[in-house]
Motif scaffolding. Structure first.
Motif, PDB file in Angstrom:
ATOM      1  N   LYS A 159       0.851  -1.196   0.000  1.00 59.99           N
ATOM      2  CA  LYS A 159       0.000   0.000   0.000  1.00 59.99           C
ATOM      3  C   LYS A 159       0.886   1.245   0.000  1.00 59.99           C
ATOM      4  O   LYS A 159       1.862   1.328   0.734  1.00 59.99           O
ATOM      5  CB  LYS A 159      -0.905   0.028   1.237  1.00 59.99           C
ATOM      6  N   ASP A 160       0.505   2.230  -0.809  1.00 54.75           N
ATOM      7  CA  ASP A 160       1.245   3.492  -0.824  1.00 54.75           C
ATOM      8  C   ASP A 160       0.821   4.406   0.321  1.00 54.75           C
ATOM      9  O   ASP A 160       1.634   5.184   0.820  1.00 54.75           O
ATOM     10  CB  ASP A 160       1.035   4.215  -2.163  1.00 54.75           C
ATOM     11  N   ASN A 161      -0.444   4.326   0.722  1.00 61.79           N
ATOM     12  CA  ASN A 161      -0.964   5.208   1.769  1.00 61.79           C
ATOM     13  C   ASN A 161      -1.663   4.400   2.861  1.00 61.79           C
ATOM     14  O   ASN A 161      -2.882   4.425   2.974  1.00 61.79           O
ATOM     15  CB  ASN A 161      -1.943   6.233   1.181  1.00 61.79           C
ATOM     16  N   PRO A 162      -0.897   3.665   3.690  1.00 65.62           N
ATOM     17  CA  PRO A 162      -1.553   2.954   4.799  1.00 65.62           C
ATOM     18  C   PRO A 162      -2.096   3.955   5.816  1.00 65.62           C
ATOM     19  O   PRO A 162      -1.563   5.051   5.988  1.00 65.62           O
ATOM     20  CB  PRO A 162      -0.427   2.100   5.384  1.00 65.62           C
ATOM     21  N   ALA A 163      -3.152   3.565   6.496  1.00 64.87           N
ATOM     22  CA  ALA A 163      -3.796   4.452   7.470  1.00 64.87           C
ATOM     23  C   ALA A 163      -4.231   3.635   8.665  1.00 64.87           C
ATOM     24  O   ALA A 163      -4.412   2.414   8.590  1.00 64.87           O
ATOM     25  CB  ALA A 163      -4.987   5.163   6.828  1.00 64.87           C
ATOM     26  N   THR A 164      -4.412   4.316   9.773  1.00 62.69           N
ATOM     27  CA  THR A 164      -5.028   3.722  10.950  1.00 62.69           C
ATOM     28  C   THR A 164      -6.469   4.219  11.018  1.00 62.69           C
ATOM     29  O   THR A 164      -6.712   5.427  11.031  1.00 62.69           O
ATOM     30  CB  THR A 164      -4.278   4.104  12.230  1.00 62.69           C
ATOM     31  N   ILE A 165      -7.407   3.284  11.007  1.00 63.07           N
ATOM     32  CA  ILE A 165      -8.830   3.625  10.981  1.00 63.07           C
ATOM     33  C   ILE A 165      -9.485   3.043  12.225  1.00 63.07           C
ATOM     34  O   ILE A 165      -9.329   1.845  12.515  1.00 63.07           O
ATOM     35  CB  ILE A 165      -9.499   3.068   9.708  1.00 63.07           C
ATOM     36  N   ASN A 166     -10.204   3.878  12.948  1.00 65.27           N
ATOM     37  CA  ASN A 166     -10.840   3.445  14.181  1.00 65.27           C
ATOM     38  C   ASN A 166     -12.311   3.840  14.174  1.00 65.27           C
ATOM     39  O   ASN A 166     -12.665   4.968  13.836  1.00 65.27           O
ATOM     40  CB  ASN A 166     -10.152   4.094  15.390  1.00 65.27           C
ATOM     41  N   HIS A 167     -13.169   2.871  14.485  1.00 69.65           N
ATOM     42  CA  HIS A 167     -14.606   3.128  14.611  1.00 69.65           C
ATOM     43  C   HIS A 167     -14.976   2.956  16.086  1.00 69.65           C
ATOM     44  O   HIS A 167     -14.781   1.873  16.655  1.00 69.65           O
ATOM     45  CB  HIS A 167     -15.416   2.162  13.748  1.00 69.65           C
ATOM     46  N   PHE A 168     -15.507   3.990  16.675  1.00 70.41           N
ATOM     47  CA  PHE A 168     -15.803   3.988  18.095  1.00 70.41           C
ATOM     48  C   PHE A 168     -17.272   4.305  18.316  1.00 70.41           C
ATOM     49  O   PHE A 168     -17.820   5.212  17.691  1.00 70.41           O
ATOM     50  CB  PHE A 168     -14.940   5.032  18.808  1.00 70.41           C
ATOM     51  N   SER A 169     -17.916   3.535  19.200  1.00 71.95           N
ATOM     52  CA  SER A 169     -19.301   3.816  19.561  1.00 71.95           C
ATOM     53  C   SER A 169     -19.491   3.558  21.039  1.00 71.95           C
ATOM     54  O   SER A 169     -18.863   2.662  21.615  1.00 71.95           O
ATOM     55  CB  SER A 169     -20.276   2.971  18.736  1.00 71.95           C
ATOM     56  N   ILE A 170     -20.369   4.347  21.648  1.00 74.73           N
ATOM     57  CA  ILE A 170     -20.682   4.190  23.062  1.00 74.73           C
ATOM     58  C   ILE A 170     -22.170   4.420  23.249  1.00 74.73           C
ATOM     59  O   ILE A 170     -22.754   5.320  22.629  1.00 74.73           O
ATOM     60  CB  ILE A 170     -19.836   5.147  23.941  1.00 74.73           C
ATOM     61  N   LYS A 658     -18.878   5.263   8.408  1.00 71.04           N
ATOM     62  CA  LYS A 658     -18.076   4.107   8.767  1.00 71.04           C
ATOM     63  C   LYS A 658     -17.663   3.330   7.526  1.00 71.04           C
ATOM     64  O   LYS A 658     -18.499   2.963   6.697  1.00 71.04           O
ATOM     65  CB  LYS A 658     -18.864   3.202   9.713  1.00 71.04           C
ATOM     66  N   SER A 659     -16.375   3.077   7.395  1.00 69.50           N
ATOM     67  CA  SER A 659     -15.876   2.309   6.267  1.00 69.50           C
ATOM     68  C   SER A 659     -14.506   1.762   6.650  1.00 69.50           C
ATOM     69  O   SER A 659     -13.946   2.112   7.691  1.00 69.50           O
ATOM     70  CB  SER A 659     -15.783   3.183   5.009  1.00 69.50           C
ATOM     71  N   SER A 660     -13.959   0.886   5.815  1.00 69.51           N
ATOM     72  CA  SER A 660     -12.612   0.375   6.056  1.00 69.51           C
ATOM     73  C   SER A 660     -11.594   0.963   5.089  1.00 69.51           C
ATOM     74  O   SER A 660     -10.408   0.635   5.157  1.00 69.51           O
ATOM     75  CB  SER A 660     -12.600  -1.151   5.966  1.00 69.51           C
ATOM     76  N   SER A 661     -12.042   1.817   4.177  1.00 74.22           N
ATOM     77  CA  SER A 661     -11.125   2.573   3.311  1.00 74.22           C
ATOM     78  C   SER A 661     -11.812   3.878   2.932  1.00 74.22           C
ATOM     79  O   SER A 661     -13.045   3.934   2.843  1.00 74.22           O
ATOM     80  CB  SER A 661     -10.737   1.772   2.067  1.00 74.22           C
ATOM     81  N   TYR A 662     -11.010   4.897   2.711  1.00 76.62           N
ATOM     82  CA  TYR A 662     -11.568   6.230   2.487  1.00 76.62           C
ATOM     83  C   TYR A 662     -10.813   6.952   1.373  1.00 76.62           C
ATOM     84  O   TYR A 662      -9.649   6.664   1.082  1.00 76.62           O
ATOM     85  CB  TYR A 662     -11.471   7.088   3.762  1.00 76.62           C
ATOM     86  N   GLY A 663     -11.513   7.910   0.789  1.00 80.33           N
ATOM     87  CA  GLY A 663     -10.890   8.914  -0.030  1.00 80.33           C
ATOM     88  C   GLY A 663     -10.847  10.207   0.778  1.00 80.33           C
ATOM     89  O   GLY A 663     -11.822  10.564   1.439  1.00 80.33           O
ATOM     90  N   ILE A 664      -9.725  10.902   0.751  1.00 82.45           N
ATOM     91  CA  ILE A 664      -9.557  12.131   1.525  1.00 82.45           C
ATOM     92  C   ILE A 664      -9.122  13.240   0.579  1.00 82.45           C
ATOM     93  O   ILE A 664      -8.131  13.099  -0.150  1.00 82.45           O
ATOM     94  CB  ILE A 664      -8.519  11.952   2.643  1.00 82.45           C
ATOM     95  N   VAL A 665      -9.880  14.332   0.596  1.00 77.85           N
ATOM     96  CA  VAL A 665      -9.525  15.520  -0.179  1.00 77.85           C
ATOM     97  C   VAL A 665      -9.192  16.623   0.810  1.00 77.85           C
ATOM     98  O   VAL A 665     -10.038  17.021   1.619  1.00 77.85           O
ATOM     99  CB  VAL A 665     -10.671  15.944  -1.112  1.00 77.85           C
ATOM    100  N   ASP A 666      -7.956  17.085   0.777  1.00 76.38           N
ATOM    101  CA  ASP A 666      -7.442  18.069   1.734  1.00 76.38           C
ATOM    102  C   ASP A 666      -7.116  19.344   0.965  1.00 76.38           C
ATOM    103  O   ASP A 666      -6.136  19.400   0.214  1.00 76.38           O
ATOM    104  CB  ASP A 666      -6.199  17.508   2.416  1.00 76.38           C
ATOM    105  N   LEU A 667      -7.947  20.368   1.149  1.00 78.52           N
ATOM    106  CA  LEU A 667      -7.725  21.656   0.506  1.00 78.52           C
ATOM    107  C   LEU A 667      -6.922  22.539   1.453  1.00 78.52           C
ATOM    108  O   LEU A 667      -7.400  22.893   2.529  1.00 78.52           O
ATOM    109  CB  LEU A 667      -9.059  22.331   0.170  1.00 78.52           C
ATOM    110  N   GLN A 668      -5.706  22.865   1.076  1.00 81.89           N
ATOM    111  CA  GLN A 668      -4.845  23.674   1.923  1.00 81.89           C
ATOM    112  C   GLN A 668      -4.898  25.122   1.463  1.00 81.89           C
ATOM    113  O   GLN A 668      -4.581  25.432   0.308  1.00 81.89           O
ATOM    114  CB  GLN A 668      -3.417  23.131   1.886  1.00 81.89           C
TER     115      GLN A 668
END
Length: 921
Positions: A159-170, A658-668
């Motif tokens: 993978k070129d862009n590994p990520a840590t993904i966490n889903h939390f519910s209470i 909630k998903s296990s992979s995402y697309g992220i668009v970061d406008l700086q």
């Protein structure tokens, strides 16, 4: 002359055809045409190509020569054309004695353009005698169906862009008859360059238990997948999954190493390797139509010979099609086919999947005192696509406590018909059978386990004793009465070990009818019995009649009256007033109701109860809550939150999706400073497209946008900022593969644009002709007319306007567009001079005297040095003023002017180069 000659031959053939067939002599003068001569012909093969063959050729027939090498060459040629060996032999045998050509069946003027379509076990030869060409046509039945496998190409494992993904519910809840309770659920995926680690844990306060449902390492590489870890419940791998139906009935925990085939990393559409084959007699137009409605699904050219249509060119689903081959107006081929193209089924015909597992089983049989230790086991499963509609599966699971053989069959047919069955047989005698049948509007299922009381592999997986479970359900329109629901269930359980014994049948029927825009009626009937052999008992019948009146459709206010009957009497009556959208809020929905309830089951009583529920969602989290209360003093409330967090490339993101992979668009943002009104503005549109052609458009209101994606798909993301007031100065496109625990990221620089209209002159009041822009804030310059320019820049980013060595002053204001006339000056250090040529009169020397705070002394100095031989130019800079002077020759200046200039230079603020074109706020 040649045409007349051929015409005479044809007339002779027509008039003498019977004579030829009876062996009558050939007309005088035409003997050479009907005598066999050894010739080299161009044989048109089934794929349209020509190859040389040597045959004995007459005008109306051909046959083999005595040259065995040439005959063997022809045999190899027919085999290369995929003609079945038995038919190759038949054609060669017939060619030994001669085969009549079938030119008379051709409708085309040019014999080389002739197309014949033999059927059955037939073939045809057409001889273009003049051009030495022999055309071969065969029935599709004579040709082997050679499946042209698509060479699968796989996404890289890393993978070129590994990520840590966490889903939390209470979730919290508190009711009158219980303590304050809460539960916490957390699902974590730690992305690595190679694979990922996944965990799923839960804590429940009322039982004070911390459960680990999943803790495993996953790795996909090429066409395989590897898993190592602990699992509770079924983990999908490939098409062998259906063989494991029921293997988790007893809540078994597996600690395993799983290795199997997988198409997770397969590039392109997952159904590209599935193909529909056809045989085209000629080059033509391929048309594939939906058999039900005539819709054209595919329309393209096709080459002759055996060809195929990839399922990736056809819609998903199970349906019938008509395949046609047309050449001009001629219909050469028409065939009916059934397409089996389910999203969940990627196996091609004769393709297979496998799964190998080894590990430990931890059973949940609390009565099994002997099986304290974990049970070592091994499992092997395989599935084979024996027909486009049929999947066959076989497997075996073995351990120290026995072995279980598994067989399964899955059918997918048109008309929404599907069948899936598995049968498991243990060497200790236990059997487990499970089948599901779907008929569109009707669903049925049946399970039966014949077990015992011994501790073995079967009891670990399925439990003890015997059980049967059957279900049938349907939803359909009942004439004009409304939408009907019908279901039936059978449950049987018998176990000497657990002492759980029961048998019952449940039947229900429901009918709902929307009478008009305001009134709806629902009727439900249910019947429960322990045996179908018993007489019908009204006491076992229960029913509900509900009438709903929509009082205010606009505000969703309604009244509902529900009567429930059981044991041949009215058991309860509930009258309810309900409303939704009580609180009008963005991203918020709610529902509330107040009910009066009469209960006639035991002691007749009445009560009033009320409940209110709400759901809130924004870009970052979801929340839900419920409060209830009644006049008997019972009260309760529950509240829940859930959110997902992503950590990738050193930054963190939060989303409600909630998903296990995402697309992220970061406008700086260029310029850095963000305004208070930026958050609620439309900034851009995103176009997100996957390799199946599914398209999604996303409106961008935030500088960070998180898009949930389906796993294992190729995605393309395109950014369009034309809709807002942002200008993109970086990338507007990215693509990537949606690995689990990975992101596809598009990071780009954007800024708010500012439009400026201004005229520019030099210090001699001459309009500027060539204006340029340097710096990060530059976007576009357009000359409206002489010396007047339309300038677009990034707000808050520096830029410098220049013109032929001059620097032009322009100071940006927030709400200003028209800036009048501004001047361009030489870029000089304190005290420096420059000779400017091109002035209408003479070349002039320009000298920079520096910047000064505005006061009367400065203006006195300036007035003292200005006369006819020296011009003074002052550039206003808010608190300060920049001073330039110009003159033709310093010798013409007086001593007083020179002294005053020297005095000004001593009092200048700075001896650094000025940057009069930089934007300042």
């Amino acid at each position: 002359m040649k045409g007349v000659y051929n015409l005479l031959i044809c007339i002779s053939l027509i008039t003498s055809s019977s004579a030829f067939s009876m062996g009558v002599n050939v007309p005088e003068g035409f003997e050479d045409f009907f005598a066999y001569q050894k010739q080299t012909l161009k044989l048109k093969q089934l794929n349209g190509d020509y190859r040389d063959v040597v045959l004995q050729v007459a005008y109306d027939s051909v046959k083999l020569t005595s040259d065995s090498n040439e005959n063997a060459k022809l045999s190899r040629m027919l085999l290369d054309n995929n003609v079945k060996p038995q038919y190759v032999e038949k054609i060669l045998v017939e060619l030994k004695s001669s085969v009549k050509v079938r030119n008379n069946e051709c409708k085309e003027k040019e014999l080389s353009n002739c197309v014949l379509v033999p059927t059955g076990e037939d073939y045809a030869l057409v001889l273009d005698y003049d051009n030495k060409r022999l055309l071969l046509f065969v029935s599709p039945n004579l040709v082997n169906q050679v499946e042209s496998k698509v060479d699968g190409k796989y996404q890289q494992t890393k993978k070129d862009n590994p990520a840590t993904i966490n889903h939390f519910s209470i979730d919290f809840d508190k009711y009158d008859d219980s303590d304050f309770n809460y539960s916490i659920n957390d699902e974590l995926m730690v992305g690595l360059n190679y694979g990922y680690i996944q965990s799923e844990v839960q804590y429940q306060s009322y039982s004070d238990e911390f459960d680990v449902y999943k803790l495993a390492y996953h790795l996909d590489f090429d066409r395989y997948s590897l898993r190592v870890g602990q699992f509770i419940g079924h983990e999908s791998m490939n098409s062998t999954d259906f063989l494991r139906e029921g293997s988790t009935l007893n809540g078994v925990t597996e600690r395993t190493i799983d290795f199997g085939s997988s198409d997770n990393l397969l590039l392109g559409k997952k159904n590209e390797n599935k193909q529909l084959y056809f045989f085209s007699p000629s080059v033509g137009r391929l048309i594939v139509k939906d058999a039900d409605n005539g819709r054209i699904l595919l329309n393209r050219n096709t080459a002759p010979g055996q060809q195929f249509v990839s399922y990736s060119e056809l819609p998903y689903g199970i349906y019938d099609v008509i395949l046609e081959i047309r050449n001009n107006d001629n219909l050469l081929l028409q065939e009916a086919h059934t397409i089996y193209n389910k999203r969940s089924d990627n196996l091609a015909l004769n393709d297979y999947d496998f799964l190998l597992s080894v590990g430990q089983l931890e059973g949940k049989n609390i009565v099994d005192k002997e099986q304290e230790d974990d049970l070592m086991f091994a499992r092997g499963l395989t599935s084979l696509k024996v027909h486009n509609s049929t999947l066959l599966g076989l497997g075996v699971t073995g351990s120290d406590l026995g072995a279980i053989a598994t067989a399964g069959l899955a059918f997918d047919l048109p008309w929404d018909l599907s069948l899936q069955s598995t049968y498991n047989y243990a060497n200790s005698g236990e059997t487990y059978f499970n089948t599901t049948l779907n008929l569109g509007f009707l669903t049925t299922s049946f399970q039966e386990y014949k077990g015992g009381s011994n501790s073995n592999l079967a009891s670990t997986l399925y439990g003890y004793g015997h059980f049967k479970r059957a279900y049938i359900g349907s939803s359909f329109k009942l004439f004009n009465l409304g939408q009907a629901r019908l279901s039936g269930a059978y449950n049987f359980n018998q176990s000497d070990v657990t002492s759980i014994d029961y048998e019952n049948y449940n039947f229900s029927f429901g009918l709902g009818r929307q009478i008009n825009n305001y009134v709806r009626m629902d009727v439900n009937l249910g019947y429960t019995t322990n045996s179908l052999e018993e007489d019908f008992e009204l006491d076992n019948l229960d029913g509900t009649l509900s009438v709903t009146i929509n009082l205010n459709p606009q505000d969703s206010i309604s009244y509902r009256s529900t009567v429930h009957g059981y044991n041949r009497q009215v058991s309860s009556i509930r009258n309810t007033l309900s409303a939704s959208s009580i609180i009008d809020g963005e991203n918020y929905s709610d529902y509330g109701e107040v009910s009066h309830v009469y209960n006639n089951v035991s002691e007749s009583s009445t009560r009033v109860d009320a409940s209110y529920s709400g759901n809130y969602r924004n870009d970052y989290l979801r929340a839900n809550g419920l409060v209830t209360a009644d006049t008997e003093g019972k009260r309760g409330a529950s509240l829940g939150f859930d959110s997902s967090q992503i950590f990738a490339n050193g930054k963190g993101y939060v989303t409600a999706n909630k998903s296990s992979s995402y697309g992220i668009v970061d406008l700086q943002r260029n310029g850095g400073r963000q305004r208070s009104d930026d958050g609620n503005k439309l900034k851009a549109y995103l176009t997100v497209k996957d390799n199946d052609g599914q398209l999604k458009k996303v409106s961008v209101y935030n500088y960070q946008t998180v898009i949930p994606m389906n796993d294992y798909r190729q995605y393309a993301i395109e950014l369009n900022t034309d809709v807002g007031d942002l200008q993109n100065s970086g990338r507007d496109y990215t693509s990537g593969y949606s690995y689990p625990s990975g992101v596809i990221q598009l990071t780009t620089s954007v800024g708010i644009t500012k439009k400026v209209i201004s005229g520019f002159k030099d210090i001699f009041d001459t309009p500027i002709a060539n204006l340029t822009c340097d710096g990060a804030g530059c976007l576009d310059i357009y000359e409206l007319y002489d010396g007047v320019f339309d300038i677009t820049v990034f707000d808050e980013l520096p830029f410098t306007l220049k013109a032929d060595g001059l620097v032009c002053e322009l100071e940006i204001y927030q709400d200003k567009t028209n800036y009048g006339t501004n001047y361009c000056f030489p870029e000089l250090r304190l005290g420096e001079s420059i000779l400017i040529s091109g002035h209408p009169e003479n070349d002039k020397l320009v000298k920079y005297l520096g910047e000064y705070y505005k006061d009367s002394n400065i203006f006195d100095f300036i007035s003292n040095i200005e006369n006819k031989d020296m011009q003074v130019y002052m550039l206003d800079k808010r608190e300060r003023v920049a001073v330039y002077v110009s003159y033709e020759d310093e010798l013409l200046l007086s001593n007083k002017q020179l002294e005053e200039m020297d005095m000004l230079l001593k009092f200048a603020r700075t001896n650094t180069p000025i940057n009069i074109g930089e934007v300042r706020k």
